[in-house]
Structures are given as C-alpha cells and as structure tokens.
Design a protein around this motif. Sequence first.
Motif, PDB file in Angstrom:
ATOM      1  N   LYS A  57       0.888  -1.178  -0.050  1.00 54.16           N
ATOM      2  CA  LYS A  57       0.010   0.022   0.009  1.00 54.16           C
ATOM      3  C   LYS A  57       0.763   1.322  -0.022  1.00 54.16           C
ATOM      4  CE  LYS A  57      -3.901  -2.387   2.618  1.00 54.16           C
ATOM      5  NZ  LYS A  57      -4.675  -2.003   3.514  1.00 54.16           N
ATOM      6  N   GLN A  58       0.473   2.305  -0.522  1.00 57.17           N
ATOM      7  CA  GLN A  58       1.028   3.563  -0.472  1.00 57.17           C
ATOM      8  C   GLN A  58       1.011   4.194   0.828  1.00 57.17           C
ATOM      9  OE1 GLN A  58      -0.092   6.182  -3.720  1.00 57.17           O
ATOM     10  NE2 GLN A  58      -0.869   4.868  -5.025  1.00 57.17           N
ATOM     11  N   MET A  59       1.899   5.103   1.015  1.00 58.49           N
ATOM     12  CA  MET A  59       2.174   5.758   2.342  1.00 58.49           C
ATOM     13  C   MET A  59       0.903   6.776   2.599  1.00 58.49           C
ATOM     14  SD  MET A  59       6.295   5.861   2.641  1.00 58.49           S
ATOM     15  CE  MET A  59       6.306   6.230   4.454  1.00 58.49           C
ATOM     16  N   ARG A  60       0.431   6.892   3.686  1.00 55.59           N
ATOM     17  CA  ARG A  60      -0.698   7.725   3.853  1.00 55.59           C
ATOM     18  C   ARG A  60       0.061   9.322   4.127  1.00 55.59           C
ATOM     19  NH1 ARG A  60      -5.390   5.713   7.988  1.00 55.59           N
ATOM     20  NH2 ARG A  60      -6.142   7.591   7.001  1.00 55.59           N
ATOM     21  N   ILE A  61      -0.659  10.301   3.567  1.00 51.33           N
ATOM     22  CA  ILE A  61       0.013  11.574   3.583  1.00 51.33           C
ATOM     23  C   ILE A  61      -1.095  12.496   4.251  1.00 51.33           C
ATOM     24  CG2 ILE A  61       0.898  13.384   2.180  1.00 51.33           C
ATOM     25  CD1 ILE A  61       1.835  11.475   0.239  1.00 51.33           C
ATOM     26  N   THR A  62      -0.807  13.380   4.987  1.00 53.44           N
ATOM     27  CA  THR A  62      -1.613  14.361   5.598  1.00 53.44           C
ATOM     28  C   THR A  62      -1.762  15.545   4.538  1.00 53.44           C
ATOM     29  OG1 THR A  62      -1.129  13.704   7.732  1.00 53.44           O
ATOM     30  CG2 THR A  62      -2.251  15.956   7.503  1.00 53.44           C
ATOM     31  N   ARG A  63      -2.818  15.881   3.943  1.00 55.80           N
ATOM     32  CA  ARG A  63      -3.289  16.773   3.149  1.00 55.80           C
ATOM     33  C   ARG A  63      -3.350  18.168   3.626  1.00 55.80           C
ATOM     34  NH1 ARG A  63      -7.575  14.475  -1.081  1.00 55.80           N
ATOM     35  NH2 ARG A  63      -7.302  16.776  -1.502  1.00 55.80           N
ATOM     36  N   ASN A  64      -2.774  19.047   3.105  1.00 59.02           N
ATOM     37  CA  ASN A  64      -2.867  20.412   3.315  1.00 59.02           C
ATOM     38  C   ASN A  64      -4.164  21.011   2.716  1.00 59.02           C
ATOM     39  OD1 ASN A  64      -0.443  20.598   4.925  1.00 59.02           O
ATOM     40  ND2 ASN A  64       0.646  21.097   3.063  1.00 59.02           N
ATOM     41  N   PRO A  65      -4.794  21.951   3.137  1.00 58.43           N
ATOM     42  CA  PRO A  65      -5.911  22.428   2.588  1.00 58.43           C
ATOM     43  C   PRO A  65      -5.793  23.048   1.047  1.00 58.43           C
ATOM     44  CG  PRO A  65      -5.853  23.452   4.606  1.00 58.43           C
ATOM     45  CD  PRO A  65      -4.609  22.561   4.258  1.00 58.43           C
ATOM     46  N   VAL A  66      -6.593  22.902   0.112  1.00 58.36           N
ATOM     47  CA  VAL A  66      -6.520  23.102  -1.056  1.00 58.36           C
ATOM     48  C   VAL A  66      -6.126  25.007  -1.048  1.00 58.36           C
ATOM     49  CG1 VAL A  66      -7.237  23.549  -3.382  1.00 58.36           C
ATOM     50  CG2 VAL A  66      -7.672  21.345  -2.186  1.00 58.36           C
ATOM     51  N   LYS A  67      -5.212  25.309  -1.513  1.00 59.77           N
ATOM     52  CA  LYS A  67      -5.059  26.865  -1.736  1.00 59.77           C
ATOM     53  C   LYS A  67      -5.566  27.662  -3.011  1.00 59.77           C
ATOM     54  CE  LYS A  67      -0.687  26.892   1.069  1.00 59.77           C
ATOM     55  NZ  LYS A  67       0.822  27.324   0.984  1.00 59.77           N
ATOM     56  N   PHE A  68      -6.067  28.746  -3.021  1.00 57.45           N
ATOM     57  CA  PHE A  68      -6.691  29.304  -4.105  1.00 57.45           C
ATOM     58  C   PHE A  68      -6.571  30.669  -3.834  1.00 57.45           C
ATOM     59  CE2 PHE A  68      -9.873  28.238  -1.296  1.00 57.45           C
ATOM     60  CZ  PHE A  68     -10.857  29.275  -1.075  1.00 57.45           C
ATOM     61  N   TYR A  69      -6.950  31.430  -4.784  1.00 54.80           N
ATOM     62  CA  TYR A  69      -6.909  32.927  -4.871  1.00 54.80           C
ATOM     63  C   TYR A  69      -8.254  33.658  -4.549  1.00 54.80           C
ATOM     64  CZ  TYR A  69      -2.348  32.640  -7.218  1.00 54.80           C
ATOM     65  OH  TYR A  69      -1.087  32.236  -7.548  1.00 54.80           O
ATOM     66  N   GLU A  70      -8.391  34.585  -3.765  1.00 58.89           N
ATOM     67  CA  GLU A  70      -9.422  35.282  -3.663  1.00 58.89           C
ATOM     68  C   GLU A  70      -9.613  36.279  -4.589  1.00 58.89           C
ATOM     69  OE1 GLU A  70     -11.635  34.696  -1.189  1.00 58.89           O
ATOM     70  OE2 GLU A  70     -10.548  33.439   0.270  1.00 58.89           O
ATOM     71  N   ASP A  71     -11.043  36.568  -4.965  1.00 58.91           N
ATOM     72  CA  ASP A  71     -11.270  37.577  -6.116  1.00 58.91           C
ATOM     73  C   ASP A  71     -10.342  38.669  -6.052  1.00 58.91           C
ATOM     74  OD1 ASP A  71     -13.059  35.576  -6.919  1.00 58.91           O
ATOM     75  OD2 ASP A  71     -14.940  36.470  -6.082  1.00 58.91           O
ATOM     76  N   ASP A  72     -10.290  39.424  -5.000  1.00 57.00           N
ATOM     77  CA  ASP A  72      -9.677  40.667  -4.771  1.00 57.00           C
ATOM     78  C   ASP A  72      -8.216  40.463  -5.240  1.00 57.00           C
ATOM     79  OD1 ASP A  72      -9.431  39.211  -2.331  1.00 57.00           O
ATOM     80  OD2 ASP A  72      -8.648  40.931  -1.463  1.00 57.00           O
TER      81      ASP A  72
END
Length: 277
Positions: A57-72
Amino acid sequence: EIDRIEPMDGEKFKGWIVQSERSKTSANMWLRAIKRILNWAAAEKGYIDANPLAGTKQMRITRNPVKFYEDDQVLRMIRFAPTLRWKAIILCGWTTGLRRGALLNLTQDNLRGGYVHVEAKRRSERTWSWEPKTKEIRQVPLVDKLAEWIDRLGCYYPFLPHRRYFHILGLQERGVLTPRRRKCPEENFRRSFVAIQRKAFGRQIGDFHMLRKTYVTNISSLPEQALMSLSGHKDRRTLTYYTGVRQSMMDDARKIVSDRVKNGHLLESDTRQRRAL
C-alpha cells in the motif's frame, strides 16, 4: 532480477525512501511506477507469475487545505500586470481554468461561438503540433471581457508576443522545435508571473496553477459531471485536490448548525434538565 523480488521488499523500499529524507509523495510516486513495471512483466511478458508488490500500500499523507486565490487578489494581479497580454492571461486562467500549456497554445480559431475550444493542433504554416494533456477535446465558456482583450491583442496565438510566435515558427521550419517548447512556447512565463505578484503583494503568494484551482473552486456547485468536463479531469478523486473551501462556505456551515441547535431548543432543554437535578 525481478524474480527475486518479494512482498516485504515493498515495505523495505518505503522505509528506505523515508530514511533517505525524501518525501512520502516521492515514495508513493516511485512505488506506483515500480508496480506498473511489475504488472507489465507479469501480465504481458510472463517474466513472473504475479506482481509481488501488488499488496504493498502507498504511504498515507496528511493533505494540506487546497490553496486558491480570493477574487480581490486576482483583480489586484490584473491591475499590476504590465501589459494587456498578461492581464488577459490572468483573466483567462481565472475564468477558464486552463493549464499553462493549453492557454499558451490557444489560437484565434479556438475562440468561437462564445466558447474556448481546447483542441489538438497539427503542424501547418501557422501552427505547431500540440495535444491537450488529457487527449480530449473540450470547451469552456468565454467571458465577454476576455474576448474583448484577446481581440485587441491581435496575434494568431493571442497569449504569445508576436516576436515569440514568429520565433517558434522559425524553429519549426528549421526542424529544431522541441516537444518542450511546443508544450510551453513562452520561456519566461513563470518568472513574469512571479514578478507580477511581487509588484502586487510584495511577495509571491502562489503560482499560476492556483488559478486553475480557483476556477474549479468557483464552479464547484455545478454537478460533478459538468465539473469534470469543464476542468478536463478524468478522475473524480483529482477534483478533491482542486476544490477549496471558501470562508463564506464555513460561515454557511456555522449558520446551518447554529440554526439546528436553536430550532431544536437543545440548549434550553439541557438547562431545564440541570435545574431539575
């Protein structure tokens, strides 16, 4: 000597990766590559009876929140972009979610009927060969402002400077146009994008690919099939790496659960029970 590989070797390999201070992501990527080779050796060539690492099995990885740009933030980058071409590039990434290669390989012929048509191209006097990453043709709605700016740019490849466009055609004519340049015909793309962010924010806050994540996040309320078609993703799981959670969504969630508590009179009921005791 693949016939000497045993199931425990998969676990030893993962341990070696971590001990050598490489990331778990690299370990999983390499493990997937090795398993594909062993599957090929077993199923197609018959070099071995079965894949010995099939159960690794692959190693389990703690995922960071998805980063995105705010409209401004996007609007600020557009305002600090030095040229109309770069303003249009940022607006295109924000409103279509195209990958860098697809964006730079758009032509005027791909803009028709109010849509951006992501299509493969054959070599001709005006184009060089190129294929979308997913090998699929799709279309994305074209906003009026982007269409206006593209029309003002004038170049057949609107997101390339005229000089660069003719330089690429010259390389093709001489037979020295490499696949890498066909995929990304603008050499200083990343450097220019980072320079815009430094002017707008004083530092780099993200990369161009974050505009794609911003686009997917913005249209995440659409049905899943439409979301996959517009973003060009084949795997539903991939969408989870592109869909972020806006603060407004968190506020809506807070309001929903707060209303549940109020409507159910849970707090008042708990207070009465404690008084009775």
